[in-house]
Design an enzyme around this catalytic site. Structure first.
Site, PDB file in Angstrom:
ATOM      1  N   TRP A 158     -26.120 -24.127  -8.964  1.00 30.36           N
ATOM      2  CA  TRP A 158     -25.950 -24.534 -10.359  1.00 30.36           C
ATOM      3  C   TRP A 158     -26.572 -23.561 -11.343  1.00 30.36           C
ATOM      4  CZ3 TRP A 158     -30.876 -24.579 -11.885  1.00 30.36           C
ATOM      5  CH2 TRP A 158     -31.839 -24.906 -10.944  1.00 30.36           C
ATOM      6  N   LYS A 182     -16.516 -24.532  -3.591  1.00 28.48           N
ATOM      7  CA  LYS A 182     -17.191 -25.808  -3.805  1.00 28.48           C
ATOM      8  C   LYS A 182     -18.386 -25.552  -4.713  1.00 28.48           C
ATOM      9  CE  LYS A 182     -20.570 -27.845  -2.421  1.00 28.48           C
ATOM     10  NZ  LYS A 182     -20.955 -28.408  -3.727  1.00 28.48           N
ATOM     11  N   PRO A 183     -18.222 -25.839  -6.017  1.00 31.53           N
ATOM     12  CA  PRO A 183     -19.344 -25.581  -6.936  1.00 31.53           C
ATOM     13  C   PRO A 183     -20.426 -26.644  -6.783  1.00 31.53           C
ATOM     14  CG  PRO A 183     -17.492 -26.546  -8.135  1.00 31.53           C
ATOM     15  CD  PRO A 183     -17.055 -26.423  -6.691  1.00 31.53           C
ATOM     16  N   GLU A 258     -26.613 -15.711   0.355  1.00 28.59           N
ATOM     17  CA  GLU A 258     -27.521 -15.313  -0.736  1.00 28.59           C
ATOM     18  C   GLU A 258     -28.475 -16.478  -0.925  1.00 28.59           C
ATOM     19  OE1 GLU A 258     -27.715 -12.532  -2.381  1.00 28.59           O
ATOM     20  OE2 GLU A 258     -25.878 -11.529  -1.732  1.00 28.59           O
ATOM     21  N   ARG A 286     -36.187 -15.521 -17.673  1.00 28.91           N
ATOM     22  CA  ARG A 286     -34.722 -15.533 -17.686  1.00 28.91           C
ATOM     23  C   ARG A 286     -34.254 -16.840 -17.056  1.00 28.91           C
ATOM     24  NH1 ARG A 286     -30.920 -12.340 -13.744  1.00 28.91           N
ATOM     25  NH2 ARG A 286     -28.927 -12.545 -14.800  1.00 28.91           N
ATOM     26  N   CYS A 292     -33.032 -16.897  -8.763  1.00 24.62           N
ATOM     27  CA  CYS A 292     -33.511 -16.524  -7.436  1.00 24.62           C
ATOM     28  C   CYS A 292     -34.333 -15.245  -7.492  1.00 24.62           C
ATOM     29  CB  CYS A 292     -32.328 -16.363  -6.490  1.00 24.62           C
ATOM     30  SG  CYS A 292     -31.104 -15.264  -7.166  1.00 24.62           S
ATOM     31  N   GLU A 389     -40.496 -21.572  -3.776  1.00 25.27           N
ATOM     32  CA  GLU A 389     -39.841 -21.193  -5.043  1.00 25.27           C
ATOM     33  C   GLU A 389     -40.180 -22.220  -6.109  1.00 25.27           C
ATOM     34  OE1 GLU A 389     -35.605 -21.026  -3.733  1.00 25.27           O
ATOM     35  OE2 GLU A 389     -35.544 -19.467  -5.266  1.00 25.27           O
TER      36      GLU A 389
HETATM   37  P1  NAD Z   1     -28.820 -25.822  -2.856  1.00 20.27           P
HETATM   38  O1  NAD Z   1     -29.018 -25.098  -1.580  1.00 20.27           O
HETATM   39  O2  NAD Z   1     -29.400 -27.177  -2.997  1.00 20.27           O
HETATM   40  O3  NAD Z   1     -27.267 -25.988  -3.148  1.00 20.27           O
HETATM   41  C1  NAD Z   1     -26.400 -24.878  -3.184  1.00 20.27           C
HETATM   42  C2  NAD Z   1     -24.982 -25.367  -2.932  1.00 20.27           C
HETATM   43  O4  NAD Z   1     -24.901 -25.914  -1.621  1.00 20.27           O
HETATM   44  C3  NAD Z   1     -24.519 -26.469  -3.889  1.00 20.27           C
HETATM   45  O5  NAD Z   1     -23.140 -26.292  -4.146  1.00 20.27           O
HETATM   46  C4  NAD Z   1     -24.744 -27.719  -3.063  1.00 20.27           C
HETATM   47  O6  NAD Z   1     -23.915 -28.792  -3.456  1.00 20.27           O
HETATM   48  C5  NAD Z   1     -24.362 -27.232  -1.683  1.00 20.27           C
HETATM   49  N1  NAD Z   1     -24.918 -27.998  -0.579  1.00 20.27           N
HETATM   50  C6  NAD Z   1     -26.116 -28.604  -0.510  1.00 20.27           C
HETATM   51  N2  NAD Z   1     -26.262 -29.197   0.699  1.00 20.27           N
HETATM   52  C7  NAD Z   1     -25.132 -28.940   1.404  1.00 20.27           C
HETATM   53  C8  NAD Z   1     -24.679 -29.276   2.711  1.00 20.27           C
HETATM   54  N3  NAD Z   1     -25.406 -30.003   3.537  1.00 20.27           N
HETATM   55  N4  NAD Z   1     -23.464 -28.830   3.095  1.00 20.27           N
HETATM   56  C9  NAD Z   1     -22.700 -28.097   2.278  1.00 20.27           C
HETATM   57  N5  NAD Z   1     -23.071 -27.754   1.026  1.00 20.27           N
HETATM   58  C10 NAD Z   1     -24.272 -28.164   0.588  1.00 20.27           C
HETATM   59  O7  NAD Z   1     -29.318 -24.837  -4.004  1.00 20.27           O
HETATM   60  P2  NAD Z   1     -29.334 -25.087  -5.578  1.00 20.27           P
HETATM   61  O8  NAD Z   1     -30.460 -26.006  -5.877  1.00 20.27           O
HETATM   62  O9  NAD Z   1     -27.969 -25.437  -6.074  1.00 20.27           O
HETATM   63  O10 NAD Z   1     -29.647 -23.609  -6.119  1.00 20.27           O
HETATM   64  C11 NAD Z   1     -30.916 -23.090  -6.172  1.00 20.27           C
HETATM   65  C12 NAD Z   1     -31.161 -22.186  -4.965  1.00 20.27           C
HETATM   66  O11 NAD Z   1     -30.190 -21.149  -4.949  1.00 20.27           O
HETATM   67  C13 NAD Z   1     -32.493 -21.496  -5.016  1.00 20.27           C
HETATM   68  O12 NAD Z   1     -33.063 -21.517  -3.748  1.00 20.27           O
HETATM   69  C14 NAD Z   1     -32.126 -20.073  -5.414  1.00 20.27           C
HETATM   70  O13 NAD Z   1     -33.058 -19.103  -5.040  1.00 20.27           O
HETATM   71  C15 NAD Z   1     -30.828 -19.894  -4.733  1.00 20.27           C
HETATM   72  N6  NAD Z   1     -30.068 -18.819  -5.359  1.00 20.27           N
HETATM   73  C16 NAD Z   1     -29.940 -17.654  -4.665  1.00 20.27           C
HETATM   74  C17 NAD Z   1     -29.239 -16.592  -5.237  1.00 20.27           C
HETATM   75  C18 NAD Z   1     -29.078 -15.296  -4.500  1.00 20.27           C
HETATM   76  O14 NAD Z   1     -28.218 -14.511  -4.897  1.00 20.27           O
HETATM   77  N7  NAD Z   1     -29.845 -15.016  -3.463  1.00 20.27           N
HETATM   78  C19 NAD Z   1     -28.664 -16.740  -6.495  1.00 20.27           C
HETATM   79  C20 NAD Z   1     -28.810 -17.953  -7.174  1.00 20.27           C
HETATM   80  C21 NAD Z   1     -29.514 -18.987  -6.569  1.00 20.27           C
END
Ligand code: NAD
Length: 484
Positions: A158, A182-183, A258, A286, A292, A389
């Site tokens: 998100w 899948k957003p 990622e 930012r 991340c 984090e």
């Molecule tokens: P999250 O892991 O909770 O969710 C990411 C995505 O995975 C969402 O679309 C979520 O709905 C989906 N998801 C969650 N559980 C799932 C499951 N069991 N099966 C399938 N899909 C599932 O992460 P978040 O809270 O949305 O984002 C924050 C995280 O993303 C932080 O850890 C951040 O560091 C990381 N991030 C990494 C980068 C990078 O390029 N390395 C960039 C942006 C964010």
């Protein structure tokens, strides 16, 4: 400038399957909230397992034609999509501020950055090449070609609702892959708007589907099991990434990950302190700290620690908190009540263990999910905030003595995404850049993301690289053809 009511009134909120809006197979809807108020913005269609299957069918039917569409045609569609996103910049920016919370100026920056992947990969699409050589044995010739991986599932977070999508969609389409996105449930609207743009840019039926859902694991598990799916590309937390890698192992599914980061920001005693404070503000604040690449662990040589801490504290104190669409806002709300409580818990844990709050340290207001810009000093090594984090506007400062101690502290983490150093010495900059266990190192710079550079991490921060000329390779398979 478009207004909120006008924007919400015309937003696509149905599923997007095979280049069409469809109501879905009866999964109902789920609400998308405005984190500045907690109020529901709109209800969006909630994809089911059947909808996932329909998206797979549509993509599988389109894959062969898309893979053999001349790369120049694929490039033109991406280029046109880049133009349309910029023509609709105000809509995308306001939408991201509404569903995610970031200040409008940052959303505008993300529109430019996110759109740029479409232009960049329109240019890369026509530059995929292979190689030819004669075998040293003299017994044949070697032709190496590259082919699209095929149908790909993208799962996005998100925090950058547009850019985390386009960083995957653009190279996949450029390479000739179809894609299901899948957003994140918190921010599904930006991807639905982008799907409309890609259709208007001429993307053929079936090539792209967008499946918002409140039931991520139920939707995704059967997709992983379907032999037509050839790749998963995920951006999100390390915890979920590990789970998905385990699921992917059953079919040896090609995977790009990622994942999370916990970036160190190391200020040496020879650094220009004002520049270092500017850099720390950019790297920390930012996206309200929800990045991340965010500088979470700020290590400062003890010789300059107090001066740096005082300057950073003054800058953090001066920031204006408010709804992202209000005039003058520099710090928006966190994305959700859950995220707010994670940040508050990490600060409470550090303070319990002896950290000093120089500024902030509390939830702000009682409407929405705001947290005060916070500086902690004297953070002890066992504080959770140095290990996990924080994903919020909290800077944890720790002193060190000498280069070796600074580098060791920076590397003391299972993450390895971004790292930042501030120093006046070129030798030190190069030596420390090498010693840091990170996929990306910023030298005297607080912002490092660049569409032309490879983005990604080492250790538990991920597998593979996005953007740069490396980004398209994630969507290509290598084939060796042995010739007589
Ligand atoms: P999250 O892991 O909770 O969710 C990411 C995505 O995975 C969402 O679309 C979520 O709905 C989906 N998801 C969650 N559980 C799932 C499951 N069991 N099966 C399938 N899909 C599932 O992460 P978040 O809270 O949305 O984002 C924050 C995280 O993303 C932080 O850890 C951040 O560091 C990381 N991030 C990494 C980068 C990078 O390029 N390395 C960039 C942006 C964010």
């Amino acid at each position: 400038m478009i207004g909120t009511d006008e924007l919400l009134g015309k937003l696509p909120t149905s599923l997007w399957i095979g280049s069409k809006q469809v109501p879905g197979s009866g999964g109902g809807t789920f609400p998308v909230h405005n984190p500045a108020t907690g109020a529901v913005l709109v209800e969006v269609a909630d994809a089911t397992v059947e909808d996932g299957k329909a998206a797979l069918d549509a993509a599988a039917a389109a894959q062969a034609d898309w893979a053999t569409t001349p790369s120049r045609e694929r490039a033109q569609i991406l280029r046109r999509a880049w133009e349309i996103v910029l023509e609709r910049r105000d809509e995308f920016a306001l939408l991201m501020t509404l569903e995610m919370g970031k200040p409008l100026s940052e959303s505008q920056g993300e529109v430019d950055y996110g759109a740029e992947f479409l232009r960049w990969f329109s240019e890369e699409a026509v530059r995929v090449n292979g190689r030819y050589r004669e075998s040293p044995s003299g017994r044949g010739r070697i032709l190496v070609t590259k082919e699209p991986v095929g149908l790909t599932l993208a799962i996005t977070p998100w925090n950058f609702p547009l850019a985390m999508g386009t960083r995957k969609i653009a190279p996949a389409l450029a390479a000739g892959c179809t894609m299901i996105v899948k957003p994140a449930a918190e921010t599904p609207l930006t991807m639905l708007l982008l799907a409309e743009v890609l259709r208007d840019a001429g993307l053929p039926d079936g090539v792209l589907s967008i499946l918002p859902t409140s039931r991520s694991s139920a939707l995704v598990a059967p997709l992983f099991e379907d032999s037509r799916l050839r790749k998963v590309t995920f951006t999100g937390s390390t915890t979920v990434g590990k789970m998905l890698l385990k699921q992917a192992a059953d079919r040896v599914l090609r995977s790009s990950m990622e994942l999370g980061g916990n970036a160190p920001f190391v200020v040496f005693d020879d650094a220009d302190l004002d520049a270092a404070v500017d850099g720390a503000m950019a790297a920390k604040m930012r996206n309200t700290g929800e990045a991340c690449t965010a500088a979470n662990r700020i290590y400062v040589d003890n010789a300059v620690r107090d001066e740096f801490s005082a300057k950073l504290t003054a800058r953090m104190k001066s920031l204006q908190i408010g709804p992202g669409d209000a005039e003058g806002t520099q710090v928006g709300p966190l994305v959700s009540a859950k995220q707010l409580s994670i940040v508050a818990d990490l600060v409470a844990d550090a303070v319990d263990k002896g950290a000093v709050v120089e500024t902030g340290g509390a939830v702000a207001g009682d409407v929405g999910y705001f947290y005060e810009p916070t500086v902690l000093t004297g953070v002890p090594a066992d504080a959770r905030i140095l290990k996990e984090e924080v994903f919020g506007p909290v800077a944890a400062i720790v002193g060190f003595d000498g280069e070796a101690e600074g580098v060791a502290a920076a590397n003391d983490t299972e993450y390895g995404l971004a790292a930042y150093i501030y120093t006046a010495g070129l030798d030190r900059a190069l030596r420390v850049s090498r010693a840091l266990e990170a996929g990306m190192v910023g030298v005297n710079r607080g912002i490092i993301s660049d569409v032309a550079a490879p983005f990604g991490g080492v250790k538990e921060s991920g597998l593979g690289r996005e953007s740069g000329s490396e980004g398209i390779e994630e969507y290509l398979e290598i084939k060796y053809i042995a010739l007589p």
